[in-house]
Design a protein around this motif. Structure first.
Motif, short mmCIF file in Angstrom:
data_model
loop_
_atom_site.label_atom_id
_atom_site.label_comp_id
_atom_site.label_asym_id
_atom_site.label_seq_id
_atom_site.Cartn_x
_atom_site.Cartn_y
_atom_site.Cartn_z
N ILE A 132 0.81 -1.22 0.00
CA ILE A 132 0.00 0.00 0.00
C ILE A 132 0.85 1.27 0.00
CG2 ILE A 132 -0.26 0.22 2.51
CD1 ILE A 132 -3.27 0.82 1.88
N ASP A 133 2.08 1.17 0.51
CA ASP A 133 2.96 2.34 0.53
C ASP A 133 3.50 2.69 -0.85
OD1 ASP A 133 2.67 2.59 3.28
OD2 ASP A 133 4.33 1.22 3.69
N TYR A 134 3.34 1.76 -1.81
CA TYR A 134 3.86 1.99 -3.16
C TYR A 134 2.73 2.00 -4.20
CZ TYR A 134 8.14 0.66 -0.77
OH TYR A 134 9.19 0.61 0.12
N PHE A 135 1.49 2.08 -3.71
CA PHE A 135 0.32 1.90 -4.57
C PHE A 135 -0.25 3.23 -5.05
CE2 PHE A 135 -4.36 1.45 -4.91
CZ PHE A 135 -4.42 0.49 -5.91
N LYS A 136 -0.47 3.31 -6.34
CA LYS A 136 -1.22 4.41 -6.94
C LYS A 136 -2.01 3.82 -8.09
CE LYS A 136 -0.96 9.04 -8.92
NZ LYS A 136 -0.08 10.14 -9.38
N TYR A 137 -3.31 3.78 -7.93
CA TYR A 137 -4.17 3.07 -8.88
C TYR A 137 -3.96 3.58 -10.30
CZ TYR A 137 -8.31 0.71 -10.69
OH TYR A 137 -9.16 -0.10 -11.40
N ASP A 138 -3.73 2.64 -11.21
CA ASP A 138 -3.42 2.95 -12.61
C ASP A 138 -4.60 2.50 -13.48
OD1 ASP A 138 -2.49 3.04 -15.23
OD2 ASP A 138 -0.49 2.31 -14.72
N GLU A 139 -5.46 3.46 -13.85
CA GLU A 139 -6.66 3.12 -14.63
C GLU A 139 -6.32 2.52 -15.98
OE1 GLU A 139 -9.81 5.85 -15.08
OE2 GLU A 139 -9.96 6.34 -12.94
N LYS A 140 -5.25 3.00 -16.59
CA LYS A 140 -4.86 2.49 -17.91
C LYS A 140 -4.46 1.01 -17.82
CE LYS A 140 -1.87 3.58 -21.83
NZ LYS A 140 -0.79 4.46 -22.34
N ALA A 141 -3.65 0.67 -16.82
CA ALA A 141 -3.25 -0.72 -16.64
C ALA A 141 -4.46 -1.57 -16.24
CB ALA A 141 -2.16 -0.83 -15.57
N ALA A 142 -5.35 -0.99 -15.42
CA ALA A 142 -6.55 -1.71 -15.01
C ALA A 142 -7.43 -2.01 -16.22
CB ALA A 142 -7.32 -0.90 -13.98
N LYS A 143 -7.52 -1.08 -17.14
CA LYS A 143 -8.36 -1.27 -18.33
C LYS A 143 -7.89 -2.48 -19.14
CE LYS A 143 -10.18 1.30 -22.31
NZ LYS A 143 -9.68 0.49 -23.42
N LYS A 144 -6.59 -2.65 -19.28
CA LYS A 144 -6.07 -3.80 -20.02
C LYS A 144 -6.42 -5.11 -19.33
CE LYS A 144 -2.13 -1.42 -22.14
NZ LYS A 144 -0.64 -1.36 -22.24
N LEU A 145 -6.33 -5.11 -18.00
CA LEU A 145 -6.67 -6.32 -17.25
C LEU A 145 -8.17 -6.60 -17.32
CD1 LEU A 145 -4.34 -5.76 -14.17
CD2 LEU A 145 -4.14 -7.61 -15.83
N LEU A 146 -8.98 -5.54 -17.24
CA LEU A 146 -10.42 -5.70 -17.35
C LEU A 146 -10.80 -6.29 -18.71
CD1 LEU A 146 -11.49 -2.32 -15.73
CD2 LEU A 146 -12.21 -4.57 -14.90
N LEU A 168 -4.84 -6.77 -1.90
CA LEU A 168 -5.88 -7.27 -2.80
C LEU A 168 -6.71 -6.08 -3.28
CD1 LEU A 168 -6.85 -10.05 -3.86
CD2 LEU A 168 -8.59 -9.97 -2.06
N VAL A 169 -6.78 -5.93 -4.61
CA VAL A 169 -7.39 -4.75 -5.20
C VAL A 169 -8.45 -5.16 -6.22
CG1 VAL A 169 -6.95 -2.63 -6.52
CG2 VAL A 169 -5.21 -3.50 -4.95
N ALA A 170 -9.60 -4.51 -6.14
CA ALA A 170 -10.64 -4.69 -7.15
C ALA A 170 -10.37 -3.71 -8.29
CB ALA A 170 -12.01 -4.44 -6.55
N LEU A 171 -10.48 -4.19 -9.52
CA LEU A 171 -10.19 -3.35 -10.70
C LEU A 171 -11.44 -2.55 -11.07
CD1 LEU A 171 -8.23 -6.00 -12.77
CD2 LEU A 171 -7.27 -4.07 -11.50
N ASN A 172 -11.82 -1.66 -10.18
CA ASN A 172 -13.04 -0.88 -10.36
C ASN A 172 -12.68 0.53 -10.78
OD1 ASN A 172 -15.51 0.32 -10.26
ND2 ASN A 172 -15.98 -0.30 -8.15
N ASN A 173 -12.68 0.76 -12.07
CA ASN A 173 -12.33 2.09 -12.57
C ASN A 173 -13.41 3.12 -12.29
OD1 ASN A 173 -9.89 1.24 -13.47
ND2 ASN A 173 -10.31 1.45 -15.65
#
Length: 985
Positions: A132-146, A168-173
């Motif tokens: 969590i200390d290195y986490f910044k949600y990446d919508e572009k990367a999430a889109k590819k996984l979605l 554990l992260v949900a890919l909820n853009n």
């Protein structure tokens, strides 16, 4: 700040954003609205398929699922129109949205970073890291996984040997971190890779990494008992997270077995990432009882159209291309728990293509679905949240046009936490297909694909240049005019009209005409359907035949013990009987059973040895072959905690070559980078057997020490580690033996801290472990003997020892043996005084003398090296032969088992076609423990079968290239041949 937010996230109810936050997104992002997806074919992920089903969603979770679901009056209803619904995939391993760690400046340091005081002494142990200390949600990367079908990922910082926790992260853009972060600490991660954030030198090798993993866990157990006077945040994190899922990235099949052993020693059952080649050692991997997270990154075929480049590719690499897609099927057949990861794929779009390739070997849709959903959820202990479509779980599902892994199936939507992510508008008409029309008397054929993004246009057999685009309503086609020299174009704009496409054509003349593109006839579609059904009925592919090892010169079955009678041989006994003419030797149950003349063969296989010589197998006291990922752990001046036994490579082709040279036993030694090196492995090169079965049972314990130029870094460009002088080398020994005695005093006390390095040093002092010492000059040879005597033990062997002739009398008095080179000299300064009579002189003074190789090439020619003792010093033939057989057995303390032909000893035998020390001699048979591991006739068969198999695979790869499949450039991959001073920084 992130840590504060994380505590708040844990307080929040999973599935909700903060209710007081404004939400300007579409209705699908509002969780408190009930939504009903009706008329769907639902694949629950637990094995059930429900047709005409309804899924009711509220607050991001599934409220109800089935055929007779009561839908609230205020629910928003969406008709699935019969489309399929599957659980969204769960990615158990990745680095999604992780900030890249900053690299340390170049250089090496023996010490840890001063800025990390309060953490573990080794900077590659970073258990305190939290994703969590290195986490910044990446919508572009999430889109590819979605788009690939993923709904949940576990992510962590891929840096270090102990990497800390994942999340554990949900890919909820459509959401925010308040509801996307399902668990802030969800698993503890390890790897075999160093951290890039530090330049601390240790470890420099795989065996060092494994030793560090062990010691860090030993230290955590000690620390947990309250024995430390200072804080160690790394160890505290290891202790705190020990009940989380323990995941380690291992890689290949050999490393899976290695890390599982570490787990056994420290009391952990790791979930292991790796095993793309598990099919090659499936029995051994099954015995680990480990769950696997398996990459699905199959190699491309090699471009072998150039026959000269083809030879860069080994048979093993060719087989990998052919066999690796069968890996998942083999895991399934052997009831090994596995999940599939996209980790390692350059592009996640490749996932479905590779899955279809794996399914050609007989895996069902349900098998693959489990490996992508419920199994990874269970591995992560998150199956209460995700992994299947059940009441109370998160509403994570994908809607598809058909069976999930069919080539033509499209993913329309991916719902995460009840929030819809549109991948492809399912209400957009599908225009893909074949159409025809007539323009100016010519019939045109249009093949539209890729959702209207691609069109092929032909007139008769002539292919025309074309471009296409589809905006969801209108299809725009542009084609070059037939026989047009001035590049004029026709433009067609059409839209769906039933099955056909109607609109207008704009001709190059400026005229506009109505046009109808007529869809293919029913008959044509039926033909296409028949072809598709034929494809489905294709024979299921199989793995094919494996060999042991699964490389060139591997046998279809592991060689087995036989009862064998060698008839009428010249037998070199190495015993008081000397050389016996016309003698029989019976081998039974892996032992030498009888020696004599006219022995009764019974049911034994008889080998006619008339005119041939039977000897005990050659023993190489000093070898560096068959070692993986580093022969030196060079990070410290003492590395007694590492062991070559951890990194024996059973697939090294040099093992087979040594068998061809009559070698049946060898000591694999650590290199000479430090005064106190690592522990040895004494092995028998049982080609085709796993490493554990090569290591000599109840093996005597040895360790490598070193003296001279290498350890004091005389020829290093930037050597800065202590010691820098020969007197400093002596001080290292004094310091460590003194520390070991002090360590011994703490045993049995409450504050005792188990230290693997000190345990090994104590074994030396207590005469339970023997030293084989790399040495050259007489002053240091004398020094180590005197030091050992001061500490109450004896040095076992001086290896290399090219100045042994100067101190042979003192060696004999001390009781140390000499394992030397036959005739090497002057290859570096401290070898200037070497002479080829060294071996003969040591032998004449009563020193147990052996010749060793220290070299992969020489190891298979030691029979000829022995002959040099006859030439240089007139050593008798029998005694010279003992230099490479009985004497090294004595030095290794295994002469009660091997080294001579005597009833009751191991049947480690070689049948030579000539006098064994002749330059024309070669081994007809090489036997270990009564098993023939090399024979000339088998070798010839191997060569023919290799030639035939290579050509078959070459043809298949050429065919693959001709079909348009992606290929890779041939690469020559050769195993590095280690020497004493090889360092892999």
């Amino acid at each position: 700040m992130k840590k504060i937010l994380f505590l708040f996230f844990l307080w929040c109810f999973i599935g909700h954003s903060q209710e007081y936050f404004p939400n300007n997104d579409d209705i699908s992002a509002v969780n408190n609205v009930s939504r009903a997806i009706t008329n769907a074919t639902v694949h629950t992920g637990t094995g059930d398929v429900i047709k005409n089903a309804t899924i009711l969603i509220k607050d991001g979770k599934i409220q109800s699922i089935g055929k007779n679901v009561s839908i609230p009056k205020d629910a928003v209803i969406e008709d699935a129109n019969g489309n399929h619904i599957y659980p969204s995939f769960v990615e158990a391993y990745g680095d999604f949205s992780m900030k890249k760690p900053s690299r340390a400046e170049r250089g090496r340091s023996q010490q840890y970073d001063e800025g990390r005081k309060g953490y573990y002494w080794n900077d590659h142990i970073r258990a305190e890291q939290n994703a969590i200390d290195y986490f910044k949600y990446d919508e572009k990367a999430a889109k590819k996984l979605l788009e690939a079908g993923y709904g949940t990922v576990q992510t962590h910082l891929h840096d270090g040997i102990a990497r800390g926790t994942g999340m554990l992260v949900a890919l909820n853009n459509n959401g925010d971190d308040g509801n996307r972060i399902l668990r802030g600490e969800n698993a503890e991660h390890f790897s075999l890779d160093r951290s890039v954030q530090t330049n601390q030198a240790y470890p420099t090798s795989l065996m060092g990494t494994l030793a560090l993993l062990r010691q860090a866990h030993f230290d955590a157990n000690w620390y947990e008992k309250g024995n430390s006077n200072t804080r160690d945040l790394s160890l505290e994190a290891l202790i705190k997270n020990k009940n989380l899922t323990q995941i380690i990235e291992a890689g290949d099949k050999k490393n899976i077995l290695r890390v599982d052993k570490v787990g056994d020693l420290v009391g952990k059952q790791f979930v292991i990432v790796g095993g793309e080649d598990a099919y090659e050692m499936i029995g051994e991997i099954k015995n680990t009882n480990a769950s696997l997270i398996v990459p699905i990154n199959f190699p491309d075929a090699y471009d072998v159209s150039n026959p000269y480049q083809e030879w860069y590719v080994s048979l093993g690499d060719m087989r990998e291309w052919k066999q690796s897609p069968a890996n998942l099927k083999v895991l399934k057949e052997n009831n090994i728990t596995f999940s599939i990861t996209a980790h390692g794929l350059k592009d996640v779009k490749k996932l479905h293509e590779n899955i279809r390739q794996a399914m050609e070997y007989g895996l069902s849709e349900e098998d693959i679905l489990q490996a992508l959903t419920l199994t990874p959820a269970r591995i992560l202990k998150a199956d209460d949240l995700v992994g299947s479509l059940e009441k109370g779980k998160l509403a994570n599902f994908i809607m598809t046009s058909g069976p999930l892994f069919d080539k033509e199936t499209k993913i329309f939507e991916n719902w995460v936490q009840g929030s819809k992510h549109i991948i492809k508008n399912r209400h957009t008409p599908n225009l893909d297909g074949t159409y025809t029309t007539t323009l100016n008397g010519d019939e045109y054929k249009f093949v539209v694909s890729g959702d209207g993004k691609k069109a092929t246009i032909k007139i008769d057999t002539l292919k025309l240049g074309s471009k296409s685009s589809f905006d969801g309503q209108w299809l725009n086609l542009m084609m070059t005019q037939k026989d047009s020299d001035d590049k004029s174009y026709s433009r067609i704009v059409v839209q769906p009209d039933g099955k056909d496409l109607t609109g207008t054509v704009h001709l190059p003349s400026g005229d506009t005409l109505p046009v109808t593109l007529v869809a293919s006839s029913t008959e044509e579609k039926e033909e296409d359907q028949e072809k598709e059904e034929d494809n489905k009925d294709k024979e299921v592919k199989s793995l094919g035949a494996l060999t042991y090892p699964n490389l060139a010169y591997g046998a279809s079955q592991r060689p087995q013990q036989e009862t064998i009678l060698y008839r009428n041989a010249t037998v070199w006994t190495n015993e008081d009987d000397g050389i016996l003419k016309n003698t029989d030797v019976l081998v039974k149950d892996g032992k030498i059973a009888k020696i004599g003349t006219n022995l009764n063969a019974g049911r034994a296989r008889v080998i006619d040895a008339t005119g041939k010589h039977l000897t005990s197998g050659i023993i190489d006291e000093h070898s560096h072959i068959a070692i993986d990922n580093g022969v030196n752990e060079a990070g410290h001046n003492s590395t007694a905690e590492v062991t070559i036994e951890d990194v024996v490579d059973h697939e090294d082709i040099n093992l087979y070559r040594d068998l061809a040279g009559g070698v049946t036993t060898m000591q694999l030694l650590h290199g000479s980078a430090n005064p106190i090196g690592g522990r040895s492995a004494i092995i028998k090169p049982k080609w085709g057997y796993p490493a554990d079965e090569m290591i000599l049972e109840n093996s005597p314990k040895f360790i490598k020490f070193a003296l001279g130029e290498n350890v004091k870094q005389s020829r290093y460009q930037n050597g800065t580690r202590f010691p820098q002088s020969r007197m400093g080398v002596e001080q290292v020994f004094e310091d460590y033996f003194t520390r070991a005695r002090e360590y011994e005093k703490t045993k049995g006390t409450d504050s005792f801290r188990y230290d693997e390095e000190m345990e090994v040093m104590l074994e030396i002092l207590n005469k339970e472990r023997f030293i084989s010492c790399h040495s050259y000059v007489q002053s240091e040879i004398n020094m180590l003997m005197k030091l050992a005597e001061r500490h109450g033990f004896r040095v076992n062997t001086f290896t290399h020892i090219l100045e042994g002739y100067k101190v042979a009398d003192k060696m004999a008095e001390h009781g140390v043996g000499g394992s030397t080179f036959s005739d090497w000299w002057a290859y570096k300064y401290e070898v200037n005084d070497a002479i080829p009579y060294n071996g003969a002189i040591m032998h004449s003074q009563g020193v147990v003398t052996a010749f060793n190789s220290d070299d992969a090439e020489m190891s298979r020619r030691l029979n000829q090296e022995a002959a040099k003792a006859v030439k240089y010093g007139n050593v008798s033939e029998e005694d010279a032969w003992k230099f490479v057989t009985l004497n090294p057995a004595k030095l290794l303390h295994i002469d009660d088992r091997t080294g001579s032909i005597k009833v009751g000893k191991d049947a480690d035998l070689v049948l030579w076609n000539d006098h064994p020390m002749s330059v024309t001699a070669s081994a007809d048979y090489t036997m270990i423990d009564g098993i023939i591991f090399f024979s000339k006739e088998n070798d010839l068969r191997f060569r023919e079968s290799i030639k035939k198999e290579r050509q078959q695979l070459v043809n298949e790869m050429i065919e693959a290239k001709n079909k348009g499949m992606k290929t890779q450039t041939p690469k020559k991959r050769e195993k590095e041949l280690y020497e004493c001073e090889t360092i892999n920084w």
